[in-house]
Scaffold this motif. Sequence first.
Motif, PDB file in Angstrom:
ATOM      1  N   GLU A 105       4.779  39.780  -7.109  1.00 21.50           N
ATOM      2  CA  GLU A 105       4.057  38.551  -7.438  1.00 21.50           C
ATOM      3  C   GLU A 105       2.740  38.453  -6.684  1.00 21.50           C
ATOM      4  O   GLU A 105       1.791  37.865  -7.184  1.00 21.50           O
ATOM      5  N   TYR A 379       0.416  41.713 -13.212  1.00 20.45           N
ATOM      6  CA  TYR A 379       0.613  41.940 -11.781  1.00 20.45           C
ATOM      7  C   TYR A 379      -0.439  42.885 -11.247  1.00 20.45           C
ATOM      8  O   TYR A 379      -0.909  43.759 -11.931  1.00 20.45           O
TER       9      TYR A 379
ATOM     10  N   GLY B  62       4.787  30.683 -10.262  1.00 19.66           N
ATOM     11  CA  GLY B  62       5.136  32.085  -9.992  1.00 19.66           C
ATOM     12  C   GLY B  62       5.049  32.432  -8.521  1.00 19.66           C
ATOM     13  O   GLY B  62       5.913  33.127  -7.984  1.00 19.66           O
TER      14      GLY B  62
END
Lengths: 379, 537
Positions: A105, A379, B62
């Motif tokens: 993340e 990502y 997130g």
Amino acid sequence: MELYVALKVIWAFLLGVLLTGLAVMVGMDMGVGIMLRFVGRSDLERRAALNAIGPHWDGNQVWFVLGGGAIFAAFPTLYATSFSTFYVVMILLLFSMILRPLAFEYRSKLDAGRWRATWDWAFLVSGAVPMFVFGAAFGNVLQGVGFHFTWDGQYFQDESFIWYVLNPFAILCGLMSVALSLYQGGTMLVMRTEQPIAARARRIAVAGGLIAALLFAIGGIWVSLMKGFVFTAPVDPAMAATPLNGPSVARQAGAWLGNFHAHPALWAIPAAGFLGMIAGPLALRAGFAVLGWWLGALASVGTIFTVGVAMFPFLMPSTTAPAQSLTVWNASGSAYNLTWMLVFALIFTPAIIAYTGWAFRVMRGRVKTDSIAHDEHSY
Amino acid sequence: MTNLTVVELSRLQFALTALYHFLFVPLTLGLSVILAAMETVYVITGKPIYKDMTQFWGKLFGINFALGVATGLTMEFEFGTNWSMYSHFVGDVFGTPLAIEGLMAFFLESTFVGLMIFGWDRLSRPAHLAVTYLVALGSNLSALWILIANGFMQYPVGASFDPDTMRMQFTSLYDLIFSEDAQAKFVHTSIAGFVCAAMFVMGISAYYLLGKRHRAFAARSFRVAALFGLISTLAVITLGDALGRSDYLLQQTKIAAIEGLWHTTRPPYEPWKLVALPDDATQSDVFSIGLPYVLTPLVTHSFTEPIPGIIELEQEARPKIVNGIQAVLALQDYARTRSPEALAAFRKNEDDMGYGLLAERYAPGQDLAAITRADLPGVVNHTARATIPNVFVEFWSFRIMMALGFAFLAVFAFAAYFSLRNRLERHPWILWLAMLSIPLPVLASEFGWIVAENGRQPWTVFGWLPTFQSASTHSVGYLLFSLIGFALIYTCFIAAELYLMFRYARIGPATGAPAETPHAAGPMAAGTSGYAGKPWQ
């Protein structure tokens, strides 16, 4: 067969299924993490490799969580004893494992070289350490672990943890687990990335598969020679689940082959493992990546079920108090619990497989290196 | 013999890692619901600003989600690595909700969170909306099963102790799921998560409004959050009251400690202690200021029912301790001989077994068989005292949580009022208040957990298994190794998390004609944008 015995056997089988799911799905992501620095020479290439598993790593990781939860519920004494006796390695596994969600993340959220390089190393550590520990755990359990119980069910550890990481057979199993994860991860990158990443990944995967086959062969010979565990008195499989009143158990060289000798058809399981490890790399080289992925899964099935069948009904034998060895019969949950767990598993497992398959289908296709740079979600 | 230092270190490690985990969980629970609401508006109205809102808050979701997942792994491991006796003792019933949580909820949440982030261009609008709903459903279902497991620790129903396997065996899934404690706690806890998320969205929106950036975006987000927060706070307070009443019925030692009741109350006059300095050593208050007539209706929902006090509860525990010691001795005998006589002797006192296990800590050499007639009163005294949780911690944790809850009610009420009347920018104080309040609901949640789990002491399974009997038999060195490791890793984690959170919050949403976009070159550059956002630095 009595219902309780059937439930115990079913849950032993499901334990194998869960561990296999973990080896295949988590192993795949870990393999990508380990090889990230080698398949991706530039930052964009590394991001492409990460985004190949990016939409799926989180769902895959649940195999790991579910594995823990299912052992806790279906084999509570095994969960309590194994996690505690392997404390130091389990904590190391945990420390490395918890780096991964953040690595995914956070890595690409800052455009700084050192930040990203640090997370790339985190991927290497958080892939290699858990897979090594996972394999080494099988190695340790096959050799027996030093522990005993007091009257109330409290365990005591009878040996130093150093042994768990330094014994040669466990190291061999750990390396084999890492090799299989490299195979599975490499195959995924062959399917999901463009050249030259895919070509580099294929070379690593082929090597991983063949090394795993070699280690599996050496491990097999080793297991056939090592001292296994065997009951020396009749055991009642329907017994109340407690390790405190077990029948006597002896250690004998070659005992782990007993089940194979009794049921020769079981040799098909290690054979399937070999088939996966050797045919997989061949399929990859011939350009059949999807087939290669499934052959990798077959290799994991073969490996884990070989261990399970060799040891059955033992789960974690004790070297210092063999009569208190944990088995499928004496470490399981109650019949009521196993029944309800089975009901939930039968309802939700098909759903999980269906929506996981759908998620992979939605995200199918190769990750385009140039599109990553423009997609702020990646990502 | 149990090493008490190891037990205390294990408790410290579990408490710290659990509190740390819960810094991130509430935001996941609440933000997933807010995202679903925003995206619903987008799909219905087709206005792109709601898509921007969903995507921007989704990005912050997130960053937070990753840490929730990572630290949650720790929780699942620690039962096995640090609480082996506990896991052995209740795994048959406690492990089940955890396993079901994985099957039913966590798989759902985790599989679809990937599609939620990556699937914008690959899914139709309704399909993506469905995915977002499934993430919200998954995370809240996950909380349900975890709190069912926790409910069992507080109020063990649906299982009974089995002397043949030396553990609690699962007897009723229905009782486990519909445990009064579990249900009351689930709604209170998950909606507390909604409050955290509402304050988060509202506070960051207030930051943009103060800087006059992303105005349309921020004003809409602010309004959604203020209304959602107001409703959620009302619900949390109401449900918290219901949880308190369930504690009064099921965990009397907890409610006595929460309210600092040394003696059984005299309704209806009995004051509710607003402020006090309870002293656990002398079992009295150094001072206290109370509101008369408030306590009895507040806790019991009546004007006549007395609430048992600590000193009386200790008296009630004494015969249970004496019986419990007999039960454990009989059980020991049964483990050795498997004789029907020993079993019958155990059955006679089995309900008090937990108190016997608790007494082991104060027996000579932690051996109940070594207690002489002369020792017994001393052992019973110590054990009775030990059945009460720390009153000071309980009393003040509860008051801080409650005061914060009512403060949120005021903040959300003003915020909603000014937002609905479009007067926010004329009242910057409410924007400042909203922004500075961002961490407070999380703080209140943490104190809520301290109330719940400190109030459960001295038990891991209320009335059945004492905490000091639950831990793994490690050496102190093992615990130091893991504690130091957690301290280092978790410190790095929170630093990285806050850094990214502040940075992305500062940058703001990608579209919607930002008044001034900060340069994305470095963290400090973001702070140089027009608005003097000092609190963020």
